[in-house]
Structures are given as structure tokens and as C-alpha cells.
Write an enzyme that holds these catalytic residues in place. Structure first.
Site, short mmCIF file in Angstrom:
data_model
loop_
_atom_site.label_atom_id
_atom_site.label_comp_id
_atom_site.label_asym_id
_atom_site.label_seq_id
_atom_site.Cartn_x
_atom_site.Cartn_y
_atom_site.Cartn_z
N GLU A 47 0.82 -1.21 0.00
CA GLU A 47 0.00 0.00 0.00
C GLU A 47 0.86 1.26 0.00
O GLU A 47 0.52 2.25 -0.65
CB GLU A 47 -0.96 0.00 1.19
N THR A 80 1.45 5.71 -7.22
CA THR A 80 2.34 4.96 -8.10
C THR A 80 1.55 3.82 -8.74
O THR A 80 0.74 3.18 -8.07
CB THR A 80 3.52 4.39 -7.29
N TYR A 96 9.32 9.51 -4.34
CA TYR A 96 8.74 9.84 -3.03
C TYR A 96 9.48 9.10 -1.92
O TYR A 96 8.92 8.26 -1.22
CB TYR A 96 7.25 9.47 -3.00
N TYR A 116 -6.19 6.73 4.17
CA TYR A 116 -6.36 5.69 3.17
C TYR A 116 -5.60 4.42 3.53
O TYR A 116 -6.15 3.31 3.54
CB TYR A 116 -5.91 6.17 1.77
#
Length: 357
Positions: free
Chosen positions: A41, A47, A86, A123
DNA sequence: TAACCGTGGAC
DNA sequence: TGTCCAAGGTT
């Protein structure tokens, strides 16, 4: 909300039938242990599935358990993350692993507890709880947001839109098997209810979809935000000493903790900028600059042209400010390099190249 | 809240 | 070549 004949239970039923039939086989669906779901996740944040797949399999082989991850160095974790982007995600992954292991804990099941961990937001907390623990959870990514926004006909920019979508996600999750129906909403968003022209004919929810009925698909979650791209010129130096190349490690910025060819803004021009940079390191007499073109890369709102200058160092490094090292070709292959630097390394660090002294 | 954080593929 | 954007989180 889902009401009456089109209740959440009916939605859950449609989703389940469709998912069993149409879901993609993905590495993180073979084994839904909390550790694996957490890693997948986090990798999947902003991505694509296609990009993540090989990274996930490599990462799980290198760090098969929470404990093995916790014991690893940040440099090793960043190296495994190299080219995924990231990079704060990788730093937070390691931070969280160490936090849990130091407390003798595992990944928690509770939403609030999950969300307190570095790198886990609303999320990802919902995803771990729903998919790994199979507990009813709200879980709204870009796919679910677009899907639910269209089905319910939630108006873009409506004041309670975000809250409505999260409530709908929880309703569906509660009405079905969480790990199935929550993934199904995202899977439909990714494969059928796409951002462009959706393929309603293949959608199991078409009969109850407001957007499909109205043949209008610009509802909440489907409005792209545009951003202004800013151009930038940078330059880095591929500086060779014997069979090694000079690397520096920035202590801040997006690539902190990773290695790069010494880099600076290309002001007033690439060669002059690099002369100044090398001069600050004690090399005032480099003469063999060779311009090797530029690598373009886009970082969020920056379109960067990274110019490459090659040269030989007339003497061993001594006065380089900050962290630096000389790396062989073999080391360049395994060190954590950001994507453009990895490309430059592959193009311009041939030990037998014509640049040999 | 809005800016920031990377990358590669699609078109 | 340019533009969009994908299983978000943090500040």
C-alpha cells in the site's frame, strides 16, 4: 448514500461477483499478511500497479519480515527504493518498522493506531485494516473516490462531498467482505470506471449508477487539478579519479540520504557553475570539461534539465564540503541513487571509456 | 489549505 | 515534445 433497492448490500454483492471473476492477479494478493499489505500500500501511493510490481517482489525478498526491515540500514532501504520516487515513504517505512519492533509490537488493527504511524494516513490505515485484517473500514483512494462520486452523483466541490464518499466506502465495506469489496471498488476504478471515458458496459454497478444514467461523468473525484510547470536548469559533474567517481550526499531536499553526482543550479551557465563548485572543493585547475548532454526529468511542478559535465580530477579529493565518497562502477550499481542520477551513471561511467586518463 | 514530494507510461 | 496522472501523506 446507498438506500432502498440500491442498498449497500446489493452493491457489495455486485462487487463481489465481479471481483472474483475479473480481478487481476497481483503479488500482494497472494498473501495478505499485514506486513506485505502495508509495504504494497505504501508503494502504491501515487504509483501505478505496473511500476510497483517488480519493486514489491524485490523488496519482500530483501526484507521478508517486519523484524528484518527494522534491522536494516536506511541506505539499504533507500537503495531498494531507488527509482520508485517519493523517498520519504521509504524513510517512514523504516521508521515505523523500528518503532514497532522496539515496542515488541506488530502492525495494529485499529484505525487510529495505524494512522499514528509515520507514513500511514487515512487511506493506508483503512487499506491495512480492510485487506489484511478483513475488518470493515473506509478506504478512499482516487479510484474509489471517482467511482463512488459517479455512482452517487456527488457534485464536484460540494461542501460535504469528501465526507459522503468516505461514509459510502464504509457502508459498502460493512455490507460485504471488506478485503473483497474494498479492493473491488478500486479495481473497478482502475480498470472500468476510468478517469477518461469509462467502460460502463463492463461495470457491475451500471444499473444503479447516476453518472451512467445521465451519461455525464464529471462528478466528484473526476476533476483533475492542473498545475503550472516551472522549468529549471541544473548541472552535475561526473568527475573521475582513477577508476572511481565523486559522489555527494545531500543532507536536505528531496534526495537527502541518497547519493548523487555533485549538482548545482546551472547559473550563469553549466560550465561556470561547475567550475565554481569544484573550486569550492579545492580543484581550481580542472581543464578537461566535456559536455555530455542533459537528462530531463519532471519532479512534481518542476521540469528540470540536468546537464552533465564530465572531467578528471587533477588530485584526490580532500576539501569537499559535506558528505562525499568515491564510488566504483560496482558501487554505483547498488548505492541509493535517484532516477536521473542512475541514468547518468549508466551512460557516463564506463571504466574503459575514452575518458580514461 | 495548498504546496510539496518522483517516476515512468500513455497519448 | 508536451501533458496528464497513478492504491496519498505531511506540513
Amino acid at each position: 448514500m446507498f438506500t432502498g433497492r440500491h442498498g449497500a448490500a446489493e452493491v457489495a454483492e455486485y462487487l463481489t461477483v465481479w471481483f472474483v471473476k475479473a480481478a487481476r492477479q497481483l503479488p500482494w494478493r497472494e498473501d495478505t499478511s499485514p506486513y506485505r499489505i502495508w509495504i504494497s500500500e505504501v508503494m502504491l501511493q501515487q504509483t501505478t500497479v505496473q511500476t510497483v510490481r517488480p519493486f514489491f517482489e524485490r523488496f519482500i525478498k530483501l526484507f521478508p519480515t517486519l523484524q528484518s526491515l527494522a534491522q536494516s540500514s536506511e541506505e539499504d532501504v533507500l537503495a531498494a527504493w531507488s527509482r520508485l520516487g517519493y523517498y520519504t515513504r521509504a524513510r517512514n517505512l523504516l521508521k515505523t518498522a523500528r518503532l514497532l519492533v522496539n515496542n515488541g509490537a506488530e502492525l495494529p488493527e485499529d484505525l487510529r493506531d495505524l494512522q499514528r504511524l509515520p507514513g500511514i494516513g487515512a487511506y493506508t490505515a483503512g487499506a491495512i485494516r480492510a485487506i489484511a485484517f478483513n475488518r470493515p473500514s473506509p478506504m478512499v483512494d482516487a479510484n474509489a473516490r471517482r467511482l463512488l462520486g459517479r455512482i452517487l452523483g456527488i457534485v464536484a466541490h460540494a461542501p460535504r462531498a469528501e465526507q459522503q464518499v468516505w461514509q459510502a466506502s464504509l457502508d459498502v465495506s460493512t455490507a460485504g467482505t471488506p478485503r473483497i469489496v474494498n479492493q473491488a471498488m478500486m479495481e473497478i476504478g482502475a480498470l472500468v470506471c476510468t478517469a477518461g471515458q469509462p467502460n460502463c458496459a463492463e461495470c457491475p454497478l451500471e444499473s444503479l449508477c447516476k453518472a451512467s444514467t445521465l451519461r455525464s461523468f464529471d462528478w466528484y473525484g473526476s476533476v483533475p487539478k492542473k498545475q503550472v510547470i516551472q522549468r529549471r536548469q541544473e548541472v552535475c559533474v561526473v568527475a573521475r579519479w582513477a577508476d572511481r567517481w565523486l559522489l555527494s550526499r545531500p543532507s536536505d531536499g528531496r534526495w537527502r540520504g541518497m547519493w548523487e553526482f555533485p549538482r548545482t543550479l546551472a547559473i550563469p551557465d553549466p560550465e561556470e557553475a561547475i567550475r565554481r563548485l569544484l573550486n569550492d572543493c579545492g580543484w581550481a585547475d580542472v581543464e578537461d570539461f566535456e559536455y555530455a548532454g542533459a537528462v530531463r526529468h519532471q519532479v512534481t511542478r518542476y521540469a528540470i534539465s540536468l546537464h552533465v559535465l564530465k572531467c578528471h580530477l587533477p588530485s584526490a579529493p580532500t576539501g569537499v564540503p559535506g558528505e562525499w565518497r568515491l564510488a566504483s562502477v560496482e558501487e554505483l550499481a547498488i548505492l541509493p541513487l535517484p532516477s536521473p542520477m542512475r541514468k547518468i551513471a549508466e551512460l557516463h561511467t564506463d571504466p574503459a571509456g575514452d575518458h580514461t586518463p
